[in-house]
Design a protein around this motif. Sequence first.
Motif, PDB file in Angstrom:
ATOM      1  N   THR A 124       0.844  -1.193   0.000  1.00 43.50           N
ATOM      2  CA  THR A 124       0.000   0.000   0.000  1.00 43.50           C
ATOM      3  C   THR A 124       0.883   1.247   0.000  1.00 43.50           C
ATOM      4  O   THR A 124       1.769   1.382   0.847  1.00 43.50           O
ATOM      5  N   THR A 183     -10.620   1.478   1.246  1.00 41.91           N
ATOM      6  CA  THR A 183     -10.859   0.035   1.273  1.00 41.91           C
ATOM      7  C   THR A 183      -9.525  -0.696   1.125  1.00 41.91           C
ATOM      8  O   THR A 183      -8.495  -0.085   0.831  1.00 41.91           O
ATOM      9  N   LYS A 184      -9.562  -2.015   1.284  1.00 39.81           N
ATOM     10  CA  LYS A 184      -8.346  -2.823   1.101  1.00 39.81           C
ATOM     11  C   LYS A 184      -7.834  -2.769  -0.335  1.00 39.81           C
ATOM     12  O   LYS A 184      -6.665  -3.010  -0.600  1.00 39.81           O
ATOM     13  N   GLU A 185      -8.727  -2.452  -1.264  1.00 40.83           N
ATOM     14  CA  GLU A 185      -8.352  -2.414  -2.676  1.00 40.83           C
ATOM     15  C   GLU A 185      -7.554  -1.167  -3.040  1.00 40.83           C
ATOM     16  O   GLU A 185      -6.961  -1.089  -4.120  1.00 40.83           O
ATOM     17  N   LYS A 220      -4.570   0.674  -3.236  1.00 49.38           N
ATOM     18  CA  LYS A 220      -3.142   0.415  -3.088  1.00 49.38           C
ATOM     19  C   LYS A 220      -2.291   1.659  -3.331  1.00 49.38           C
ATOM     20  O   LYS A 220      -1.117   1.690  -2.975  1.00 49.38           O
ATOM     21  N   LEU A 265      -5.584   2.996   8.213  1.00 48.03           N
ATOM     22  CA  LEU A 265      -5.560   1.711   7.511  1.00 48.03           C
ATOM     23  C   LEU A 265      -5.262   0.574   8.479  1.00 48.03           C
ATOM     24  O   LEU A 265      -5.893  -0.494   8.431  1.00 48.03           O
ATOM     25  N   ASN A 319      -7.869  -2.551   9.714  1.00 44.32           N
ATOM     26  CA  ASN A 319      -7.473  -3.789   9.021  1.00 44.32           C
ATOM     27  C   ASN A 319      -7.600  -3.680   7.506  1.00 44.32           C
ATOM     28  O   ASN A 319      -8.131  -4.584   6.841  1.00 44.32           O
ATOM     29  N   LEU A 320      -7.119  -2.567   6.957  1.00 42.63           N
ATOM     30  CA  LEU A 320      -7.252  -2.325   5.519  1.00 42.63           C
ATOM     31  C   LEU A 320      -5.955  -2.570   4.752  1.00 42.63           C
ATOM     32  O   LEU A 320      -5.900  -2.328   3.547  1.00 42.63           O
TER      33      LEU A 320
END
Length: 334
Positions: A88, A115-117, A119, A328, A332-333
């Motif tokens: 990230t 979101t986790k997406e 980067k 983040l 937990n992202l």
Amino acid sequence: MKVAVVGATGLVGSKILQVLAERNFPVSELIPVASPQSVGKEITFKGKGYKVVSMEDAIAAKPVVALFSAGGSTSAEWAPKFAEAGITVVDNSSAWRMDPSKKLIVPEINADVLTKEDKIIANPNCSTIQMVVALNPLHQQYKIKRIVVSTYQSVTGTGKKAVDQLMGERAKAAGVEAAYPMAYAYPIDLNVIPQIDVFTENGYTKEEMKMVNETKKIMRDDTIRVTSTTVRIPVMGGHSESVNVEFEKTFELATVKQLLKAAPGVVLVDEPATASYPMPKDAHERDEVFVGRLRLDDTQPNTLNMWVVSDNLRKGAATNAVQIAEYLAANNLF
């Protein structure tokens, strides 16, 4: 967690290291990254020495997050390579800010969109960050129609070369002969330069247009009208801004003060009777955005004048980037 700092030897990179340490970010292993000329040099973090490595070596080390404080062209080339490796990136340059596929984040305002997406996450321009932190609580209550902002920006926003120019000119004025670089086309000591970055076709500078465009994206409202004049001045503690803001709804000054006092990341310093107001020397090495000189604009309805000051290397760059990483991690992202 394993953390890379790209541009670790520069002004902002050094400040990121300082802020990571001060805020006790959970760094299990630090990977300092810099230009090829700096590879092999040693930097100190929390009393321990770390060797500066190359971009390729940093990617191979697989950090969880990379905090970028390199230039736009460097970020455009290397941030996608980090992202492709699952790292990230929180990027301080202007390379990704207005990319519609990338999030532009000030944690107090819009971290909820992450979101986790995501980067590659963009860190906004320093002058934009402090303005929107001060204005967002008022926008939520009264809805902003128009902003007129004039900035008074520190030489530290240009970098070490500009600091050396200012101090060199100051030494020369005191009769001390010393060689110094020219970061600007003109002297900066005992002067102001009404140009930050290059001019665009509409007569505004890129810095001015950053404030226009980034404000709308961060505050998620394209109807806000913004006009800006950005000026470099011979100070080093932080950026100052004179902000005139028109709202759609009526407001009471007392309520505005209450909203600002309660706002995260904001400190109200507004006591005319004791000549108390924000100044760069007081914001230096602080993470908050300081607001004062609140007064009604009696030339038109629903309009407020305010003065906004913040340390541009901290909240305007390093601290905001670290706060994004903290969000983040907490959610937990990664």
